[in-house]
Design an enzyme around this catalytic site. Structure first.
Site, mmCIF file in Angstrom:
data_model
loop_
_atom_site.group_PDB
_atom_site.id
_atom_site.type_symbol
_atom_site.label_atom_id
_atom_site.label_comp_id
_atom_site.label_asym_id
_atom_site.label_seq_id
_atom_site.Cartn_x
_atom_site.Cartn_y
_atom_site.Cartn_z
ATOM 1 N N GLU A 56 0.846 -1.199 0.000
ATOM 2 C CA GLU A 56 0.000 0.000 0.000
ATOM 3 C C GLU A 56 0.877 1.243 0.000
ATOM 4 O O GLU A 56 1.926 1.290 0.629
ATOM 5 C CB GLU A 56 -0.882 -0.007 1.251
ATOM 6 C CG GLU A 56 -1.759 1.230 1.416
ATOM 7 C CD GLU A 56 -2.509 1.245 2.748
ATOM 8 O OE1 GLU A 56 -3.534 1.927 2.834
ATOM 9 O OE2 GLU A 56 -2.051 0.569 3.698
ATOM 10 N N LYS A 122 -9.643 2.878 -2.113
ATOM 11 C CA LYS A 122 -9.844 2.238 -0.818
ATOM 12 C C LYS A 122 -11.198 2.588 -0.218
ATOM 13 O O LYS A 122 -11.523 3.750 -0.006
ATOM 14 C CB LYS A 122 -8.726 2.665 0.129
ATOM 15 C CG LYS A 122 -8.674 1.916 1.455
ATOM 16 C CD LYS A 122 -7.459 2.414 2.253
ATOM 17 C CE LYS A 122 -7.264 1.672 3.561
ATOM 18 N NZ LYS A 122 -6.084 2.215 4.295
ATOM 19 N N CYS A 156 -5.488 -2.859 2.699
ATOM 20 C CA CYS A 156 -5.203 -2.768 4.125
ATOM 21 C C CYS A 156 -6.438 -2.866 5.031
ATOM 22 O O CYS A 156 -6.917 -3.956 5.306
ATOM 23 C CB CYS A 156 -4.423 -1.485 4.402
ATOM 24 S SG CYS A 156 -3.473 -1.511 5.961
#
Length: 270
Positions: A56, A122, A156
Site C-alpha cells: 500500500e 480504498k 489494508c
C-alpha cells in the site's frame, strides 16, 4: 482506467498464476526514490512471474500529508507502472496517493503487461489515523480477470470488513496491499487466513517492512493462503516471496467442499 464492479482485463485462460510479493521498506514521501528502489527489485524478479504485488502507498509510505508531494505523482506512478510492466512482461499491482479533480484518494492500480489499467479506491479509510479526513473513500469493488484468474484487489483496512470482501462474484483470489503496523500484526495474520477460509479463495497479503516517519514499525508478515487457510509462503524480513496458484486446487476444493453454495444472500447499500 476502469473502476466498476465487474471490470475485466481478459487474457487467455491459464492453469497457473505465478506471483511475486515484494516486501520492502519505503522512503517517506519520496516517490522518486521508491520507484527507483522498486524498479531495481522488479528487475531481479524471476522472469516467469505473471504478477508482481507491491505494498500500500508504495511510493510514499502511509502519509496523511499528501500535499507534501507534487499533485501529479499519482499519474507519474501510473506511467511508471505501465513502463515497467511492459518491459518485464508482468502485471503489477499496488496502491499510491492519487490526486484527481481536487480530491486525494488511496488508489490501487492494477496494470497489465500491455499497459491496460484498472483501479480501486480504498473503501474503508483508516479513521484511527485520520485517513478519512484526507482521502476520499471509494464506493466500488473491483473484480478483474487476468490470465484466467478472477481477482478482487483490496487495501489494508478493508481486511477487517468481511462483508465488503465477501465472495459473491465467484472470484478466485483476494489481494490485500497494506501498511499494517507491528503492534496489530496478530490481527493481520488471523484475518488473512479467515478471509481465505470463509471465501474459499486464495488470499495474498503484501505488507511493508521497516520504520516510517511517524515512528510506526512494520514487520511484514506478507503471505499467501490457499482455499483451506494453509500458508503457502510467509516472511518477516525484507525480500521477494514467490507462490504458484493453480486452477486445479480451486476446482478440486470447491467441488469437494461446496460451502459457497450455502452463503446467505443479501445486498450492500450506501
Amino acid at each position: 482506467m476502469q473502476s466498476y464492479l465487474g471490470a475485466l482485463t481478459t487474457y487467455n485462460m491459464g492453469k497457473e498464476l505465478k506471483v511475486a510479493l515484494v516486501q520492502s521498506s519505503l522512503v517517506w514521501e519520496n516517490p522518486d526514490k521508491n520507484r527507483t528502489n522498486f524498479k531495481k527489485q522488479i528487475a531481479e524478479i524471476s522472469k516467469d512471474t505473471d504478477l508482481v504485488i507491491l505494498p500500500e502507498m508504495f511510493t510514499s509510505g502511509f502519509t496523511m500529508h499528501p500535499e507534501n508531494m507534487a499533485k501529479d505523482q499519482g499519474n507519474i506512478t501510473l506511467l511508471w507502472m505501465q513502463q515497467v510492466a511492459r518491459e518485464h512482461h508482468m502485471a503489477i499491482v499496488g496502491s499510491a496517493v492519487y490526486y484527481e479533480n481536487g480530491t486525494y484518494t488511496n488508489r490501487l492500480l492494477f496494470v497489465t503487461p500491455d499497459g491496460d489499467c484498472s483501479y480501486y479506491d480504498k473503501r474503508h479509510t483508516f479513521t484511527l489515523a485520520g485517513e478519512n479526513l484526507v482521502y476520499a473513500a471509494g464506493k466500488n469493488k473491483l473484480i478483474l480477470h487476468y490470465k484466467g484468474f478472477k481477482i478482487c484487489p483490496l487495501i489494508c483496512y478493508d481486511l477487517r470488513f468481511p462483508v465488503w470482501s465477501r465472495n459473491v462474484e465467484e472470484y478466485d483470489m483476494l489481494i490485500y496491499v497494506a501498511n499494517w503496523p507491528k503492534q496489530r500484526i496478530v490481527a493481520w495474520d488471523t484475518l488473512l487466513k479467515a478471509r481465505a477460509i470463509e471465501n474459499m479463495a486464495y488470499v495474498i497479503g503484501v505488507n511493508r517492512i521497516g520504520l516510517d516517519n511517524n515512528g510506526h514499525e512494520y514487520c511484514g508478515h506478507s503471505a499467501v493462503y490457499d482455499l483451506l487457510g494453509q500458508p503457502l509462503v510467509f516472511s518477516d524480513r525484507e525480500e521477494v516471496l514467490y507462490a504458484s496458484l493453480t486452477r486445479e486446487h480451486i476446482t478440486k476444493v470447491r467441488k469437494e467442499l461446496k460451502f459457497l453454495d450455502d452463503r446467505d444472500g443479501f445486498t450492500l447499500e450506501g
